[in-house]
Design a protein around this motif. Structure first.
Motif, PDB file in Angstrom:
ATOM      1  N   VAL A  33       0.852  -1.189   0.000  1.00  0.00           N
ATOM      2  CA  VAL A  33       0.000   0.000   0.000  1.00  0.00           C
ATOM      3  C   VAL A  33       0.890   1.242   0.000  1.00  0.00           C
ATOM      4  CG1 VAL A  33      -1.746   1.305   1.269  1.00  0.00           C
ATOM      5  CG2 VAL A  33      -1.898  -1.189   1.126  1.00  0.00           C
ATOM      6  N   ILE A  34       0.655   2.108  -0.974  1.00  0.00           N
ATOM      7  CA  ILE A  34       1.492   3.287  -1.162  1.00  0.00           C
ATOM      8  C   ILE A  34       0.691   4.541  -0.818  1.00  0.00           C
ATOM      9  CG2 ILE A  34       2.821   2.111  -2.949  1.00  0.00           C
ATOM     10  CD1 ILE A  34       1.334   3.740  -5.036  1.00  0.00           C
ATOM     11  N   PRO A  39       4.755  13.159  -0.817  1.00  0.00           N
ATOM     12  CA  PRO A  39       5.927  12.458  -1.363  1.00  0.00           C
ATOM     13  C   PRO A  39       5.773  10.943  -1.329  1.00  0.00           C
ATOM     14  CG  PRO A  39       6.376  13.172   0.873  1.00  0.00           C
ATOM     15  CD  PRO A  39       5.025  13.712   0.528  1.00  0.00           C
ATOM     16  N   LYS A  40       6.444  10.259  -2.284  1.00  0.00           N
ATOM     17  CA  LYS A  40       6.399   8.802  -2.392  1.00  0.00           C
ATOM     18  C   LYS A  40       7.826   8.274  -2.604  1.00  0.00           C
ATOM     19  CE  LYS A  40       1.819   8.795  -4.641  1.00  0.00           C
ATOM     20  NZ  LYS A  40       0.998   8.162  -5.713  1.00  0.00           N
ATOM     21  N   PRO A  41       8.695   8.399  -1.608  1.00  0.00           N
ATOM     22  CA  PRO A  41      10.094   8.017  -1.824  1.00  0.00           C
ATOM     23  C   PRO A  41      10.292   6.546  -2.172  1.00  0.00           C
ATOM     24  CG  PRO A  41       9.658   8.420   0.502  1.00  0.00           C
ATOM     25  CD  PRO A  41       8.466   8.909  -0.240  1.00  0.00           C
ATOM     26  N   GLY A  48      11.716   5.449 -10.500  1.00  0.00           N
ATOM     27  CA  GLY A  48      12.611   6.490 -10.978  1.00  0.00           C
ATOM     28  C   GLY A  48      11.949   7.791 -11.343  1.00  0.00           C
ATOM     29  N   GLY A  49      10.648   7.914 -11.181  1.00  0.00           N
ATOM     30  CA  GLY A  49       9.965   9.160 -11.514  1.00  0.00           C
ATOM     31  C   GLY A  49       8.474   8.963 -11.693  1.00  0.00           C
ATOM     32  N   TYR A  50       8.102   7.906 -12.361  1.00  0.00           N
ATOM     33  CA  TYR A  50       6.695   7.579 -12.578  1.00  0.00           C
ATOM     34  C   TYR A  50       5.992   7.428 -11.236  1.00  0.00           C
ATOM     35  CZ  TYR A  50       2.678   4.825 -14.301  1.00  0.00           C
ATOM     36  OH  TYR A  50       1.426   4.338 -14.615  1.00  0.00           O
TER      37      TYR A  50
END
Length: 311
Positions: A33-34, A39-41, A48-50
């Motif tokens: 779960v994100i 922010p989503k480190p 890498g960016g997506y």
């Protein structure tokens, strides 16, 4: 334990599309779960960016965009198929319409001022503000339907979907295909995530019955995993070998070049890496992260833009 790792969050509509496909194919999978907003480190360590949701991880391979995830899952478990032989082209075209035109009309309705107030009722004002700012940044440069126009379009699209399921259980026949999963998830958001906006479905009872059939598919066999564990799995793995047919040149950019890949519209944050494959249907970038190690990040060609990095 399954090696399929889905990075998602519960209220994400595109995640529901993939969760149902995992259930349709009776696959076991691991759930990370994100966060809903930046922010989503841990996400960026892998992609890498997506940062669109969801993405699928298999070891040190990361698959972005649900259209590509569908193809990966079809290859993993060909039956029951998402792409019936006699309707393969139709299913893909209808799914692409549902993931774009239908989705944005539905979300324009679901997140109208009335819908947003219902969705964030009982939450601190900062939650709604953070969500609005995050999605506003992801929509930079996009034109958006006004709420009234979105609702009118959504009603029309629901009537069109209704004509497809009045005399058959699923959109293109007796069994669900990729088009069903693509059309279902924006409607699911109205019905399940923001039920204050679900009244729009009442005029099309055949659609509600179809949604019941879709919901009954379930999500397969899910187990929980932390983001830290998922990153460690990537670091301990190597990207899967690429096939022989890895290059179809449409840009004059050679394999081994440093490039970026970014979405054409929503969520245009680029991923930078070394171009390792540009097949008929996808791009593959190699990148290295200090926590996740060497990764292959895969994108579909359709809906994404490849650019060379100029020195």
């Amino acid at each position: 334990m399954s090696d399929l790792i889905l990075h998602h969050y519960p209220s994400s509509p595109f995640s529901e599309k993939v969760r149902l496909i995992l259930g349709h194919k009776q696959l076991a999978w691991q759930s990370v779960v994100i966060p809903r907003v930046m922010p989503k480190p841990d996400v960026l360590a892998l992609t890498g960016g997506y940062r669109r949701t969801p993405f699928l991880q298999i070891g040190a391979d990361v698959y972005c965009d649900t259209a590509l995830i569908c193809d990966v899952l079809e290859h993993r478990q060909p039956t029951p198929t998402l792409y019936p032989n006699h309707l393969k082209g139709m299913a893909r075209v209808l799914a692409q319409w549902a993931d774009s035109t239908l989705f944005w009309a539905a979300m324009g309705h679901n997140l109208s001022p009335t819908g947003a107030a219902a969705l964030f009722a009982g939450q601190p004002p900062e939650a709604a503000q953070a969500f609005a700012a995050d999605r506003g940044a992801m929509r930079a440069g996009m034109s958006s339907l006004r709420p009234g126009d979105a609702t009118a379009a959504y009603k029309s699209y629901l009537r069109r979907l209704s004509t497809l399921v009045e005399d058959q259980p699923f959109l293109l026949g007796e069994r669900p295909c990729v088009a069903d999963f693509a059309a279902y998830h924006p409607l699911w958001f109205s019905r399940v995530v923001n039920p204050a906006m679900a009244g729009i479905l009442n005029a099309t009872p055949a659609v509600i019955e179809w949604m019941d059939r879709m919901a009954a598919i379930g999500h397969g066999q899910m187990s929980k995993l932390s983001a830290t564990e998922a990153i460690a799995i990537a670091a301990a793995a190597q990207p899967a070998p690429l096939g022989d047919d890895v290059f179809q040149d449409e840009h004059g950019i050679a394999l081994g070049s440093r490039v970026t890949v970014a979405a054409e519209a929503f969520g245009q944050e680029p991923t930078e890496g070394i171009l390792r494959a540009a097949t008929r249907t996808r791009y593959t970038l190699e990148r290295t992260d200090e926590r996740a190690g060497t990764l292959h990040v895969h994108f579909p060609r359709i809906g994404f833009v490849l650019r060379a990095v100029r020195a």
